[in-house]
Every structure is written in C-alpha cells, then in structure tokens.
Write a protein that holds these residues in place. Sequence first.
Motif, PDB file in Angstrom:
ATOM      1  N   CYS A 179      40.137  30.509  41.791  1.00  0.00           N
ATOM      2  CA  CYS A 179      41.297  31.353  41.467  1.00  0.00           C
ATOM      3  C   CYS A 179      40.902  32.830  41.495  1.00  0.00           C
ATOM      4  CB  CYS A 179      41.818  30.975  40.081  1.00  0.00           C
ATOM      5  SG  CYS A 179      43.089  32.095  39.492  1.00  0.00           S
ATOM      6  N   SER A 180      41.677  33.668  42.218  1.00  0.00           N
ATOM      7  CA  SER A 180      41.309  35.098  42.329  1.00  0.00           C
ATOM      8  C   SER A 180      41.451  35.829  41.002  1.00  0.00           C
ATOM      9  CB  SER A 180      42.181  35.821  43.353  1.00  0.00           C
ATOM     10  OG  SER A 180      42.894  35.004  44.128  1.00  0.00           O
ATOM     11  N   PHE A 181      42.183  35.254  40.056  1.00  0.00           N
ATOM     12  CA  PHE A 181      42.382  35.933  38.770  1.00  0.00           C
ATOM     13  C   PHE A 181      41.324  35.504  37.748  1.00  0.00           C
ATOM     14  CE2 PHE A 181      45.035  36.583  34.801  1.00  0.00           C
ATOM     15  CZ  PHE A 181      45.013  37.973  34.873  1.00  0.00           C
ATOM     16  N   SER A 182      40.415  34.600  38.149  1.00  0.00           N
ATOM     17  CA  SER A 182      39.511  33.967  37.172  1.00  0.00           C
ATOM     18  C   SER A 182      38.657  34.978  36.397  1.00  0.00           C
ATOM     19  CB  SER A 182      38.606  32.944  37.867  1.00  0.00           C
ATOM     20  OG  SER A 182      37.890  33.580  38.906  1.00  0.00           O
ATOM     21  N   LEU A 183      38.239  36.078  37.065  1.00  0.00           N
ATOM     22  CA  LEU A 183      37.346  37.036  36.391  1.00  0.00           C
ATOM     23  C   LEU A 183      38.040  37.777  35.250  1.00  0.00           C
ATOM     24  CD1 LEU A 183      35.596  38.574  39.538  1.00  0.00           C
ATOM     25  CD2 LEU A 183      34.769  36.750  38.041  1.00  0.00           C
ATOM     26  N   MET A 209      52.685  39.132  42.728  1.00  0.00           N
ATOM     27  CA  MET A 209      51.540  39.003  43.644  1.00  0.00           C
ATOM     28  C   MET A 209      50.269  39.442  42.944  1.00  0.00           C
ATOM     29  SD  MET A 209      53.100  38.965  47.148  1.00  0.00           S
ATOM     30  CE  MET A 209      51.571  39.060  47.904  1.00  0.00           C
ATOM     31  N   TYR A 210      49.185  38.739  43.237  1.00  0.00           N
ATOM     32  CA  TYR A 210      47.875  39.174  42.750  1.00  0.00           C
ATOM     33  C   TYR A 210      46.858  38.943  43.861  1.00  0.00           C
ATOM     34  CZ  TYR A 210      43.775  39.973  39.949  1.00  0.00           C
ATOM     35  OH  TYR A 210      42.589  40.501  39.481  1.00  0.00           O
ATOM     36  N   ALA A 211      46.103  39.992  44.201  1.00  0.00           N
ATOM     37  CA  ALA A 211      45.060  39.920  45.243  1.00  0.00           C
ATOM     38  C   ALA A 211      45.593  39.274  46.525  1.00  0.00           C
ATOM     39  CB  ALA A 211      43.840  39.170  44.717  1.00  0.00           C
ATOM     40  N   GLY A 212      46.777  39.692  46.936  1.00  0.00           N
ATOM     41  CA  GLY A 212      47.316  39.240  48.224  1.00  0.00           C
ATOM     42  C   GLY A 212      47.997  37.893  48.206  1.00  0.00           C
ATOM     43  N   ARG A 213      48.096  37.260  47.035  1.00  0.00           N
ATOM     44  CA  ARG A 213      48.769  35.958  46.977  1.00  0.00           C
ATOM     45  C   ARG A 213      49.913  36.001  45.986  1.00  0.00           C
ATOM     46  NH1 ARG A 213      43.341  33.399  46.498  1.00  0.00           N
ATOM     47  NH2 ARG A 213      42.827  32.590  48.553  1.00  0.00           N
ATOM     48  N   VAL A 214      50.956  35.202  46.281  1.00  0.00           N
ATOM     49  CA  VAL A 214      52.010  35.005  45.277  1.00  0.00           C
ATOM     50  C   VAL A 214      51.434  34.106  44.188  1.00  0.00           C
ATOM     51  CG1 VAL A 214      54.250  33.964  44.837  1.00  0.00           C
ATOM     52  CG2 VAL A 214      53.883  35.242  46.950  1.00  0.00           C
ATOM     53  N   VAL A 215      51.458  34.570  42.924  1.00  0.00           N
ATOM     54  CA  VAL A 215      50.952  33.717  41.834  1.00  0.00           C
ATOM     55  C   VAL A 215      52.088  33.140  40.989  1.00  0.00           C
ATOM     56  CG1 VAL A 215      48.680  34.798  41.722  1.00  0.00           C
ATOM     57  CG2 VAL A 215      50.529  35.698  40.309  1.00  0.00           C
ATOM     58  N   ARG A 257      36.674  24.798  36.105  1.00  0.00           N
ATOM     59  CA  ARG A 257      37.258  24.383  37.393  1.00  0.00           C
ATOM     60  C   ARG A 257      37.937  25.553  38.102  1.00  0.00           C
ATOM     61  NH1 ARG A 257      42.906  21.369  35.884  1.00  0.00           N
ATOM     62  NH2 ARG A 257      43.284  22.452  33.928  1.00  0.00           N
ATOM     63  N   CYS A 258      38.374  26.569  37.339  1.00  0.00           N
ATOM     64  CA  CYS A 258      39.080  27.711  37.944  1.00  0.00           C
ATOM     65  C   CYS A 258      38.177  28.480  38.912  1.00  0.00           C
ATOM     66  CB  CYS A 258      39.570  28.682  36.873  1.00  0.00           C
ATOM     67  SG  CYS A 258      40.638  27.930  35.652  1.00  0.00           S
ATOM     68  N   CYS A 259      36.852  28.400  38.704  1.00  0.00           N
ATOM     69  CA  CYS A 259      35.912  29.128  39.568  1.00  0.00           C
ATOM     70  C   CYS A 259      35.522  28.303  40.790  1.00  0.00           C
ATOM     71  CB  CYS A 259      34.660  29.512  38.781  1.00  0.00           C
ATOM     72  SG  CYS A 259      35.058  30.465  37.314  1.00  0.00           S
ATOM     73  N   LYS A 260      36.127  27.129  40.956  1.00  0.00           N
ATOM     74  CA  LYS A 260      35.763  26.269  42.090  1.00  0.00           C
ATOM     75  C   LYS A 260      36.952  25.974  42.998  1.00  0.00           C
ATOM     76  CE  LYS A 260      32.352  23.803  39.311  1.00  0.00           C
ATOM     77  NZ  LYS A 260      32.267  22.686  38.386  1.00  0.00           N
ATOM     78  N   VAL A 261      38.135  25.885  42.411  1.00  0.00           N
ATOM     79  CA  VAL A 261      39.299  25.387  43.156  1.00  0.00           C
ATOM     80  C   VAL A 261      40.365  26.484  43.277  1.00  0.00           C
ATOM     81  CG1 VAL A 261      41.105  23.624  43.198  1.00  0.00           C
ATOM     82  CG2 VAL A 261      38.887  23.113  42.166  1.00  0.00           C
ATOM     83  N   VAL A 262      40.869  26.684  44.500  1.00  0.00           N
ATOM     84  CA  VAL A 262      41.983  27.622  44.671  1.00  0.00           C
ATOM     85  C   VAL A 262      43.269  26.911  44.256  1.00  0.00           C
ATOM     86  CG1 VAL A 262      43.307  28.997  46.319  1.00  0.00           C
ATOM     87  CG2 VAL A 262      40.837  28.762  46.601  1.00  0.00           C
TER      88      VAL A 262
END
Length: 270
Positions: A230-234, A173-179, A242-247
């Motif tokens: 994507c919550s891990f993008s940073l 899990m990362y930031a509340g989501r299963v990755v 594209r990672c900063c635009k699309v979940v």
Amino acid sequence: MGLLRPPGKVVGGKVLLDGQNLLDLSEDEWCEVRGSKVSMIFQEPMTSLNPLMRVGKQVAEAVKVHTDVNDEEATSQAERMLEAVGIPDARRRLRSYPHELSGGLRQRVMIAMAMALKPRLLIADEPTTALDITVQAQILRLMRNLASEDTSVLIISHDLGVIAQLCDYVYVMYAGRVVEQAPTAELFNHPAHPYTKGLLSAVTSLRDNSDTLATIPGNVPNLLYLPKGCSFSLRCACCEERCCKVVPELVEVGPSHVVRCLLEEGDSHA
Ligand code: SF4
C-alpha cells in the motif's frame, strides 16, 4: 481511467468520453477534442493567459480554432462569453490586457475561454486557489451554474470546502491512485480510507475546542520509489504487516462507495 505510474503515463484502462476511448485517438483527432469537447481551466490565470494579447482576442481565438466564423463574429461571441461569466462592461474589457484585470476577472476570462464552445467536459484545476475569499464564492457560483447546463465539471482540488459545496461525487487520490470514491455526502459522513479520514480530521472547525491541529505524519512518497504494498503504508496509523506486501484492490463498502484498503478486504491476504 488507467493508473498513473512512473514515468507518468497511462499504462492501462480506458479514458471514455461519450463512449469514445480517447486513448485510441490520433494527434489530429485530439486537436478536435481539445477545446471543443474538453476544456480546462488552470490554477493560476495570470500564467495561463498570454500577457501580450488582449483578452478579447484570446477568447475569440479559442472560438476561431474550432469554427468557421470570421473575426467579427468570433469577437462578438467573445463579448457574449465575457458577459455570460459576469464580467462587467464586457465590450470595453475585450481590449484589456491580462495585467489590467484583477485575479477574479482573469479567472472569469479563463472560464469564458474554456466555455466558448460549450464543451461536454470542463476540467478545473484548483480554480479558486489564487483568489480571495469573496471572489472564490463568485467563481464557485459560476461553476455550479455551468454544471447545471449541459457541461460536466471535473474539479481537481485540495480544498475540501470547495469539494463539499460543488461536487456530486468525489475521488480521493493518493500517490497517483484512487484510494476512495463515493457520493460527496457519503464520503464526508462515512469516510473509510485512513487517508480520507486524516484529510477530514485536518480541517479546522469553529466547533473544535482543541488547541492542536490534526495532521497526517510524513510526506507523500516519491512516485518513482513507491513503497511496496500500500502506497500509504509509511504514513498510516492502521498499517499492518500485510500492508507492506500487498497492493490493495478497490472494494465496495456501500452504495457507490469504494475503498482501496486491506482492512476493508477482510483477511484474504493475511
Ligand atoms: S492497506 Fe494498510 S496501510 Fe494501506 S490504508 Fe489500509 S490499513 Fe493503511
């Protein structure tokens, strides 16, 4: 299982136990489920046990809440449970207060209490964090034995060694989501998500000759202010525009192996 989003509640999906959606239950029905079908072991047994009650009474109380047994029968069940989790001289220990027991014995009392009614699911939140290494091994053995009976065990842990030893299947899990999710051996041998790869490379090994410990740069974002896309993008070394635009969605990358990363989705969002 639904996603956890601010302000921290389940916003979609189902929580199924034996085919029953727990999100549909009333408060009274939840009381039936807690303890008898689902039990939980918390991280720090000293703060989870009542310091003013003898441990035998605490285990017996867990039995009495869900069954019709009298005090005497509940106490003898508590004694049997303390014996079953390997507490020596269980009859005498029934009369101990939590502060009179070591960390390992307190954690065993928690397990006895959680297992008193043989739940279908036991949730263990970092069950060995507060324990020294030899007691950790005993508790892990005990949990493995429990899982081989009729109880499924869900372990929540940051300790990859514990996960590798105990689990058949892993959700990262990362930031509340299963990755990422996969059978344990598959996940450890073929990690696909950059976060999982970062976690595994941060584990030191006696075979490593490097002087530098691998780390994942940055910190977990505030869940109230998740980055776009994507919550891990940073923190991701592979991040693309594209990672900063699309979940990312979960995509299958192997048998029972699923990953939430745009790189695995191909170029559909490019
Ligand atoms: S989607 Fe992009 S930022 Fe997120 S993990 Fe994959 S590569 Fe990294």
